[in-house]
Design a protein around this motif. Structure first.
Motif, short mmCIF file in Angstrom:
data_model
loop_
_atom_site.label_atom_id
_atom_site.label_comp_id
_atom_site.label_asym_id
_atom_site.label_seq_id
_atom_site.Cartn_x
_atom_site.Cartn_y
_atom_site.Cartn_z
N VAL A 333 -35.18 -34.44 22.39
CA VAL A 333 -35.96 -34.19 21.06
C VAL A 333 -37.40 -33.40 21.17
O VAL A 333 -37.86 -32.51 20.64
N GLN A 334 -38.07 -34.00 22.13
CA GLN A 334 -39.17 -33.86 22.48
C GLN A 334 -39.39 -32.37 22.97
O GLN A 334 -40.15 -31.30 22.73
N VAL A 335 -38.48 -31.99 23.87
CA VAL A 335 -38.31 -30.75 24.35
C VAL A 335 -38.19 -29.45 23.35
O VAL A 335 -38.69 -28.60 23.13
N GLN A 336 -37.04 -29.82 22.31
CA GLN A 336 -36.63 -29.05 21.36
C GLN A 336 -37.79 -28.86 20.33
O GLN A 336 -38.16 -27.51 19.95
N ASN A 337 -38.56 -29.85 20.18
CA ASN A 337 -39.74 -29.67 19.06
C ASN A 337 -40.77 -29.02 19.78
O ASN A 337 -41.67 -28.04 19.19
N ALA A 338 -41.00 -28.98 21.20
CA ALA A 338 -42.16 -28.30 21.94
C ALA A 338 -41.70 -26.89 21.83
O ALA A 338 -42.47 -25.85 21.84
N LYS A 339 -40.37 -26.40 22.10
CA LYS A 339 -39.96 -24.96 22.05
C LYS A 339 -40.22 -24.47 20.51
O LYS A 339 -40.68 -23.22 20.63
N ILE A 340 -39.91 -25.26 19.62
CA ILE A 340 -40.15 -24.60 18.06
C ILE A 340 -41.74 -24.46 17.95
O ILE A 340 -42.10 -23.80 17.32
#
Length: 445
Positions: A333-340
């Protein structure tokens, strides 16, 4: 004769007082004002302190690359009474049994590998330091624009005061001339009264403009952290405009020098590192530990064993691996949010860049328009000056009325004050355009 001598003495004292006041009056140049602002302005000092904090944060001492070393020490003391009663035999009663122990150790812990999170965090701190410098630059730019706006307002009001002083002097001469004409029966008292009314109006306008000038000087003192009641000063009223070709070159390079866009670039770099930091959660961590310890124990004798003293010392070390094979999806989730977040930074930069292009186009249009108005006002002043001089000649010859002469005087006053306003408006518009192109701190103001 005695009365004339006293009058001459008063005039001489007044004249000498003005001379001494002028000699003591301080002149603050644009360069001096900027230097004082950079040195004393509270907003700039706060921004510089923020840069210093960011510099400390991006140093090796805050990187996580250095080991941690801790020291520990302890002491224990026991005082007891003990009664030993064996099944067969005499009981042993011991009073005041003492025992104590001491220990000391030095422990070292070091992370050999943490999934590269430490490495990318160190890079991110470097970018945050660069971002803080850009934020400080933005604060300086805003302060410089505010400073020069106040500075040029003082210059404008100073020139307006000079204009109004000339107008008042002319109006006073008109009263004197009208009074002579009335005394010799060449005109009626209404002309004298009209002239005196104009003197009063001119005096009020001059008084109000001087008050505005004094208030604006206090505003400048606040920006420069000077005493509000500091001695009076004047400013440099010289205004120079940047050549058109140089300004066009600045506009062409605006998107690579604008401080807002540069800050967004740094934010994007920080967000890119945030993605890599989040991905480090997929990898294991390897920790190294070591210690050196010393222990001393002294125990009291018992019924069956004699007392003893024991001393130990030595070193120990170890390596441990920790791999979070599944953390419930938190890292994902942290990786996905950082990409967004990175995608949002890209969109924000496009949005800001579009707005800056618009602002530059508007600022350029305002600057060119005000510069044109300034040139027109120069011609208007020349025309009104010529008209006033001709009207003054005709008025002295009695060919035009005092009302017609007053109109020529008012027209010249309006033209000169409008010229002052146009000149400094054009300069402020130029400074606003320079700030948008990122060149405000690179040119001579």
């Amino acid at each position: 004769m005695e009365r004339s001598g006293k009058l001459i003495l008063v005039i001489a004292i007044f004249f000498m007082g003005n001379v001494f006041a002028q000699e003591e009056e301080e002149v603050i140049t644009k360069e001096e004002a900027i230097a004082l602002a950079l040195e004393r302005n509270y907003g700039i000092e706060i921004a510089e302190n923020e840069v210093e904090i960011a510099e400390n944060n991006q140093g090796i001492l805050n990187s996580g690359y250095l080991p941690s070393v801790t020291g520990r020490a302890g002491a224990n003391y026991d005082l007891n009474d003990r009664l030993t009663e064996p099944e067969n035999g005499e009981a042993l009663d011991q009073q005041g049994i003492e025992s104590n122990s001491y220990n000391a150790s030095v422990n070292l812990n070091y992370t050999l590998f943490d999934g590269l999170g430490r490495f990318y965090n160190y890079k991110s701190l470097k970018e945050q330091y660069d971002l803080s410098k850009l934020q400080a630059r933005e604060t300086i730019e805003n302060t410089m624009l505010q400073l020069m706006t106040v500075y040029y307002e003082i210059a404008r009001l100073t020139e307006n005061v000079e204009v109004l002083e000339d107008v008042l002097e002319t109006s006073k001469d008109r009263v004197t001339r009208a009074q002579y004409q009335f005394d010799y029966g060449q005109t009626n008292n209404l002309v004298v009264l009209n002239a005196r009314v104009d003197v009063n109006n001119d005096s009020v306008n001059l008084l109000q403009t001087r008050q505005q000038l004094n208030n604006t000087k206090r505003d400048l003192n606040v920006l420069l952290d000077r005493q509000i009641t500091a001695k009076d000063f004047t400013v440099d009223t010289t205004v120079n405009f940047i050549p058109k070709l140089q300004l066009e070159a600045f506009i062409m390079e605006a998107e690579t020098n604008n401080v807002s866009l540069l800050q967004l670039d740094r934010n994007m770099a920080i967000t890119a590192y945030d993605i890599k930091i989040s991905k480090s959660g997929y990898l294991p961590t390897i920790d190294l530990s070591g210690s050196y310890g010393w222990n001393y124990n002294r125990s009291a004798a018992t019924a069956f064993f004699p007392g003893s003293r024991q001393t130990t010392d030595g070193i120990s070390g170890g390596v441990s691996l920790n791999w979070n094979l599944f953390d419930g999806g938190t890292t994902s989730v942290q990786v996905q949010n950082a990409k967004i977040n990175y995608e949002n930074q890209e969109l924000r930069k496009k949005q800001v860049a579009l707005g800056i292009r618009r602002d530059i186009a508007n600022a350029l249009g305002n600057y060119e328009n005000r510069l044109y108005i300034y040139k027109v006002q120069e011609e208007n002043v020349a025309t009104n000056q010529d008209n006033f001089e001709r009207s003054q000649e005709q008025f002295n010859l009695g060919r035009i009325t005092s009302i017609e002469f007053r109109q020529a005087q008012v027209n010249l006053l309006d033209a000169r004050t409008s010229l002052n306003l146009a000149k400094y408006d054009a300069k402020i518009a130029e400074l606003e355009l320079l700030q948008l192109t990122g060149q405000l701190l690179n040119i001579e103001l």
